[in-house]
Design a protein around this motif. Structure first.
Motif, PDB file in Angstrom:
ATOM      1  N   PRO A 253      -2.181  -6.177  15.781  1.00  0.00           N
ATOM      2  CA  PRO A 253      -2.812  -7.200  16.710  1.00  0.00           C
ATOM      3  C   PRO A 253      -1.770  -8.633  16.940  1.00  0.00           C
ATOM      4  O   PRO A 253      -1.546  -9.118  16.082  1.00  0.00           O
ATOM      5  N   LYS A 254      -2.447  -9.186  18.337  1.00  0.00           N
ATOM      6  CA  LYS A 254      -1.890 -10.399  18.543  1.00  0.00           C
ATOM      7  C   LYS A 254      -2.313 -11.545  17.867  1.00  0.00           C
ATOM      8  O   LYS A 254      -1.596 -12.381  17.097  1.00  0.00           O
ATOM      9  N   TYR A 255      -3.726 -11.412  17.207  1.00  0.00           N
ATOM     10  CA  TYR A 255      -4.185 -12.559  16.524  1.00  0.00           C
ATOM     11  C   TYR A 255      -4.523 -11.618  15.208  1.00  0.00           C
ATOM     12  O   TYR A 255      -5.743 -10.674  15.273  1.00  0.00           O
ATOM     13  N   ILE A 256      -4.036 -12.028  13.954  1.00  0.00           N
ATOM     14  CA  ILE A 256      -4.330 -11.332  12.786  1.00  0.00           C
ATOM     15  C   ILE A 256      -5.471 -11.602  12.104  1.00  0.00           C
ATOM     16  O   ILE A 256      -5.822 -12.686  11.781  1.00  0.00           O
ATOM     17  N   PRO A 257      -6.431 -10.539  11.812  1.00  0.00           N
ATOM     18  CA  PRO A 257      -7.765 -10.830  11.057  1.00  0.00           C
ATOM     19  C   PRO A 257      -7.303 -11.042   9.529  1.00  0.00           C
ATOM     20  O   PRO A 257      -6.267 -10.869   9.037  1.00  0.00           O
ATOM     21  N   LYS A 258      -8.339 -12.016   8.977  1.00  0.00           N
ATOM     22  CA  LYS A 258      -7.904 -12.390   7.628  1.00  0.00           C
ATOM     23  C   LYS A 258      -7.359 -11.516   6.688  1.00  0.00           C
ATOM     24  O   LYS A 258      -6.544 -11.398   5.815  1.00  0.00           O
ATOM     25  N   ASP A 259      -8.470 -10.406   6.315  1.00  0.00           N
ATOM     26  CA  ASP A 259      -8.275  -9.202   5.320  1.00  0.00           C
ATOM     27  C   ASP A 259      -6.844  -8.393   5.533  1.00  0.00           C
ATOM     28  O   ASP A 259      -6.108  -8.118   4.694  1.00  0.00           O
ATOM     29  N   MET A 260      -6.358  -8.271   6.820  1.00  0.00           N
ATOM     30  CA  MET A 260      -4.959  -7.907   7.248  1.00  0.00           C
ATOM     31  C   MET A 260      -4.148  -8.613   6.833  1.00  0.00           C
ATOM     32  O   MET A 260      -3.057  -8.175   6.035  1.00  0.00           O
ATOM     33  N   LEU A 261      -4.290 -10.039   6.763  1.00  0.00           N
ATOM     34  CA  LEU A 261      -3.338 -10.882   6.653  1.00  0.00           C
ATOM     35  C   LEU A 261      -3.073 -10.975   4.852  1.00  0.00           C
ATOM     36  O   LEU A 261      -2.261 -10.648   4.558  1.00  0.00           O
ATOM     37  N   GLY A 262      -4.428 -10.892   4.388  1.00  0.00           N
ATOM     38  CA  GLY A 262      -4.398 -10.864   2.899  1.00  0.00           C
ATOM     39  C   GLY A 262      -3.674  -9.821   2.182  1.00  0.00           C
ATOM     40  O   GLY A 262      -3.124  -9.777   1.433  1.00  0.00           O
ATOM     41  N   ASN A 263      -4.060  -8.513   2.893  1.00  0.00           N
ATOM     42  CA  ASN A 263      -3.186  -7.255   2.175  1.00  0.00           C
ATOM     43  C   ASN A 263      -1.852  -7.461   2.653  1.00  0.00           C
ATOM     44  O   ASN A 263      -0.939  -6.870   1.711  1.00  0.00           O
ATOM     45  N   TRP A 264      -1.260  -7.885   3.792  1.00  0.00           N
ATOM     46  CA  TRP A 264       0.079  -8.092   4.033  1.00  0.00           C
ATOM     47  C   TRP A 264       0.704  -8.999   2.887  1.00  0.00           C
ATOM     48  O   TRP A 264       1.968  -8.782   2.584  1.00  0.00           O
ATOM     49  N   PHE A 265      -0.074 -10.002   2.322  1.00  0.00           N
ATOM     50  CA  PHE A 265       0.698 -11.002   1.524  1.00  0.00           C
ATOM     51  C   PHE A 265       1.057 -10.272   0.205  1.00  0.00           C
ATOM     52  O   PHE A 265       1.641 -10.391  -0.255  1.00  0.00           O
ATOM     53  N   GLU A 266      -0.035  -9.372  -0.102  1.00  0.00           N
ATOM     54  CA  GLU A 266      -0.105  -8.786  -1.512  1.00  0.00           C
ATOM     55  C   GLU A 266       1.020  -7.625  -1.278  1.00  0.00           C
ATOM     56  O   GLU A 266       1.833  -7.483  -2.340  1.00  0.00           O
ATOM     57  N   PHE A 267       1.434  -6.937  -0.216  1.00  0.00           N
ATOM     58  CA  PHE A 267       2.358  -5.949  -0.185  1.00  0.00           C
ATOM     59  C   PHE A 267       3.757  -6.852  -0.017  1.00  0.00           C
ATOM     60  O   PHE A 267       4.581  -6.418  -0.588  1.00  0.00           O
ATOM     61  N   TYR A 268       3.754  -8.085   0.777  1.00  0.00           N
ATOM     62  CA  TYR A 268       4.899  -8.702   0.849  1.00  0.00           C
ATOM     63  C   TYR A 268       5.399  -9.142  -0.593  1.00  0.00           C
ATOM     64  O   TYR A 268       6.533  -9.155  -0.917  1.00  0.00           O
ATOM     65  N   ALA A 269       4.418  -9.806  -1.486  1.00  0.00           N
ATOM     66  CA  ALA A 269       4.946 -10.158  -2.664  1.00  0.00           C
ATOM     67  C   ALA A 269       5.683  -8.990  -3.615  1.00  0.00           C
ATOM     68  O   ALA A 269       6.768  -9.140  -4.119  1.00  0.00           O
ATOM     69  N   ASP A 270       4.996  -7.759  -3.528  1.00  0.00           N
ATOM     70  CA  ASP A 270       5.594  -6.588  -3.990  1.00  0.00           C
ATOM     71  C   ASP A 270       7.021  -6.230  -3.456  1.00  0.00           C
ATOM     72  O   ASP A 270       7.885  -6.150  -4.170  1.00  0.00           O
ATOM     73  N   ALA A 271       7.160  -6.376  -2.125  1.00  0.00           N
ATOM     74  CA  ALA A 271       8.362  -5.895  -1.440  1.00  0.00           C
ATOM     75  C   ALA A 271       9.411  -6.852  -1.619  1.00  0.00           C
ATOM     76  O   ALA A 271      10.735  -6.545  -1.890  1.00  0.00           O
ATOM     77  N   MET A 272       9.115  -8.111  -1.809  1.00  0.00           N
ATOM     78  CA  MET A 272       9.990  -9.159  -1.936  1.00  0.00           C
ATOM     79  C   MET A 272      10.355  -9.462  -3.564  1.00  0.00           C
ATOM     80  O   MET A 272      11.136 -10.423  -3.771  1.00  0.00           O
ATOM     81  N   GLU A 273       9.883  -8.636  -4.130  1.00  0.00           N
ATOM     82  CA  GLU A 273      10.115  -8.713  -5.991  1.00  0.00           C
ATOM     83  C   GLU A 273       9.694 -10.299  -6.238  1.00  0.00           C
ATOM     84  O   GLU A 273      10.301 -10.743  -7.036  1.00  0.00           O
TER      85      GLU A 273
END
Length: 597
Positions: A253-273
């Motif tokens: 979505p255009k405006y990202i909900p907080k939990d969606m963003l939090g989950n992305w941060f967790e995924f991002y940290a794993d993907a970026m090692e």
């Protein structure tokens, strides 16, 4: 004009813009090589601006005025040895634009220095002499990469051979577990905080080969967003909020909900090692001058303590620090529940009750909307005046560069090119337009006694953010409800004191409350620094965030007066952009190319 004629005209304009930009860059390179300040200055308007990010000065350096720019460029060129200025393929082409009311040729260029590869931006307009020449009113120069130490991305990515062909040995997961444990080494960099700032700088450092450990006090990466109030979503658009190297999915979505963003941060940290210890608190740190490293004490998730000795300590835990709890007359007598906005989750369970919210900033208004949606009789208490801006269309005016399209890195380069005086001028112009777009809303608010302002110098909410970190509301609908009387508004100066039942007014009446939410903001980041590394260190480095004498943010994204101490904070776009420059400085210090201030 038919389509063919229009296309031909656009082609001719683009071609002329390219010729103007290329000609200016050729003349600039020749003048720079001569180190003749008069010759360099002849290429600029009298009222011109230069912002250098590391390329010439190894600092974030704004310079204003033709003579000052020319003298500084001539002096720095002896060390910098900048050359090879050219218009690159694959980036936004030179074009005719209007910026700050000036019809200009705007062009992205690239170049090299003794230290690395750079990029920059010029804006040209006709000479006032009327001789047909083009002079620069804006120049930016930015270091993008260090020679021999480029980011490990694209064609420079790792081969993966270390584990993909290592039959019988450690696989990728084994290597990641060992890397994150730090059982056999110390991290070069310790980053405090695993939200957008900490993850951005850690990802950048990883790609430069700098061993980095991130510690996060909360149980999971992303919890700093997940644990905020239930209805929170970003107030700016997705297309400017990407983290380094990984854009959000196009389905989001255009405006990202907080939990969606939090989950992305967790995924991002794993993907970026990214090596991250969650549930780990940075307790204290001291600088060892002899060893040139920090002694950092960490309290781990299992209650144990661990000492690490990084050469660099990066505070990445936000513009603000600890919740500010004001001392209010009678508040201790209140028999209902008192929460700081940081601890508010949802209005569920308060249906039919009465709530008072102390504050009229964005968090206060979002919480008011949440409570109202759950059938809570809600009143906001206003103490000082507030800047109110509609999310759409007004706040979106500050997204204009990204809205123009093109590669994200080009948009970021354009945004970061502006010097403080130009930023002030731009925000004044944008704020004037915002007032026009939001006139009906603002007049309605003033009509119910709301105290509204547009900043000390009419620069609106953005400069308030940079100067003090708050004092504004990006309006998601609460203003209309206040104007209609569906949300209450109470001026604090009408309150005598708080009582067991609510707020006793000076006229003797009581505004009843079952819940009081203190949306009163946070102490500035200096308080966090003071508690973590002491008063003496805070005195040594000075203010963190806020506007410094040069117009840049104090101690942010750059070397501080304390060797090995760094700060990064801000919104997602701000962290994405500036993490590159902070990482380059740390890498340069690791290589011995850059010393302390």
């Amino acid at each position: 004009m038919d389509d063919f004629d229009q296309s031909l005209q656009e082609f001719q304009i683009t071609a002329q813009a390219r010729r103007s930009a290329a000609g200016w860059l050729d003349a600039f390179e020749a003048a720079l090589a001569s180190r003749d300040a008069a010759r360099i200055g002849a290429l600029f308007h009298a009222d011109s601006h230069w912002r250098d990010i590391l390329a010439f000065t190894w600092h974030l350096t704004p310079v204003a005025g033709r003579d000052s720019i020319a003298a500084r460029l001539a002096a720095e060129q002896a060390r910098t040895a900048a050359q090879g200025f050219h218009l690159p393929q694959g980036r936004k082409p030179p074009r005719q634009v209007k910026r700050l009311g000036i019809d200009s040729v705007e062009a992205i260029f690239e170049f090299t220095t003794a230290d690395g590869r750079g990029a920059g931006l010029i804006r040209l307009s006709p000479s006032p002499a009327g001789d047909g020449t083009m002079k620069a009113w804006l120049l930016s120069t930015t270091l993008e990469a260090l020679h021999g130490h480029e980011e490990r991305i694209g064609e420079n990515r790792p081969t993966g051979a270390a584990y993909s062909r290592n039959f019988g040995g450690d696989n990728w997961a084994d290597m990641r577990r060992k890397a994150a444990a730090y059982a056999d080494r110390e991290p070069a960099v310790l980053v405090i905080g695993a939200a957008q700032a900490g993850l951005s700088i850690a990802a950048r450092l990883n790609q430069l080969g700098v061993d980095t450990l991130v510690v996060e006090q909360l149980p999971r990466i992303g919890d700093s967003w997940r644990k905020r109030y239930h209805s929170l979503a970003l107030h700016n658009s997705i297309h400017l909020n990407h983290l380094p190297y990984m854009e959000f999915p196009p389905t989001w979505p255009k405006y990202i909900p907080k939990d969606m963003l939090g989950n992305w941060f967790e995924f991002y940290a794993d993907a970026m090692e990214i090596n991250c210890w969650t549930g780990t608190e940075f307790v204290a740190g001291t600088w060892d001058e002899a060893a040139k490293c920090w002694t950092a004490r960490l309290k781990c998730a299992d209650g144990s303590e661990r000492i690490v000795r990084p050469r660099h300590l990066v505070f990445a835990n936000g513009v603000s620090s600890y919740p500010m709890l004001p001392e209010l007359s009678g508040l201790g007598d209140f028999k209902g529940q008192i929460l700081h906005s940081e601890g508010f989750d949802s209005g569920a369970g308060w249906e039919g009750k009465n709530a008072l919210i102390l504050g009229t900033g964005s968090s206060a208004n979002d919480i008011a909307l949440d409570l109202h949606s759950h059938g809570v009789n809600t009143t906001l208490i206003q103490r000082g005046s507030t800047t109110v801006v509609s999310i759409d269309p007004s706040a979106r005016l500050n997204e204009a560069i990204w809205d123009e399209g093109g590669p994200l890195e080009d948009c970021d380069l354009i945004v970061s090119s502006a010097t403080p005086p130009l930023i002030i001028k731009a925000y004044k112009s944008v704020t004037k337009r915002m007032l026009e777009l939001d006139r009906e809303m603002i007049e309605g608010l003033k009509g119910i006694g709301f105290k509204h302002d547009v900043g000390e110098d009419e620069t609106g909410h953005q400069m308030k953010y940079f100067r003090r970190g708050g004092g504004y509301n990006l309006d998601a609908g609460s203003s209309e409800l206040m104007i209609k009387g569906q949300l209450g508004l109470l001026q604090y100066d009408r309150i005598e004191r708080f009582t067991a039942a609510g707020a006793l007014l000076k006229d003797g009446s009581t505004v009843p409350a079952d819940l009081i939410v203190l949306a009163t903001g946070y102490y500035p980041q200096e308080e966090l620094v003071r508690r973590a590394i002491g008063d003496a260190m805070l005195d040594r480095i000075g203010p963190v965030w806020g506007i410094g004498e040069d117009g840049e943010l104090n101690n942010m994204f750059k070397r501080t007066p304390q060797q090995g101490l760094w700060f990064i904070a801000g919104g997602l776009a701000q962290c994405r952009i500036n993490s590159k420059y902070l990482a380059l400085q740390i890498k340069a210090m690791e290589l011995g190319k850059l010393g302390p201030l």
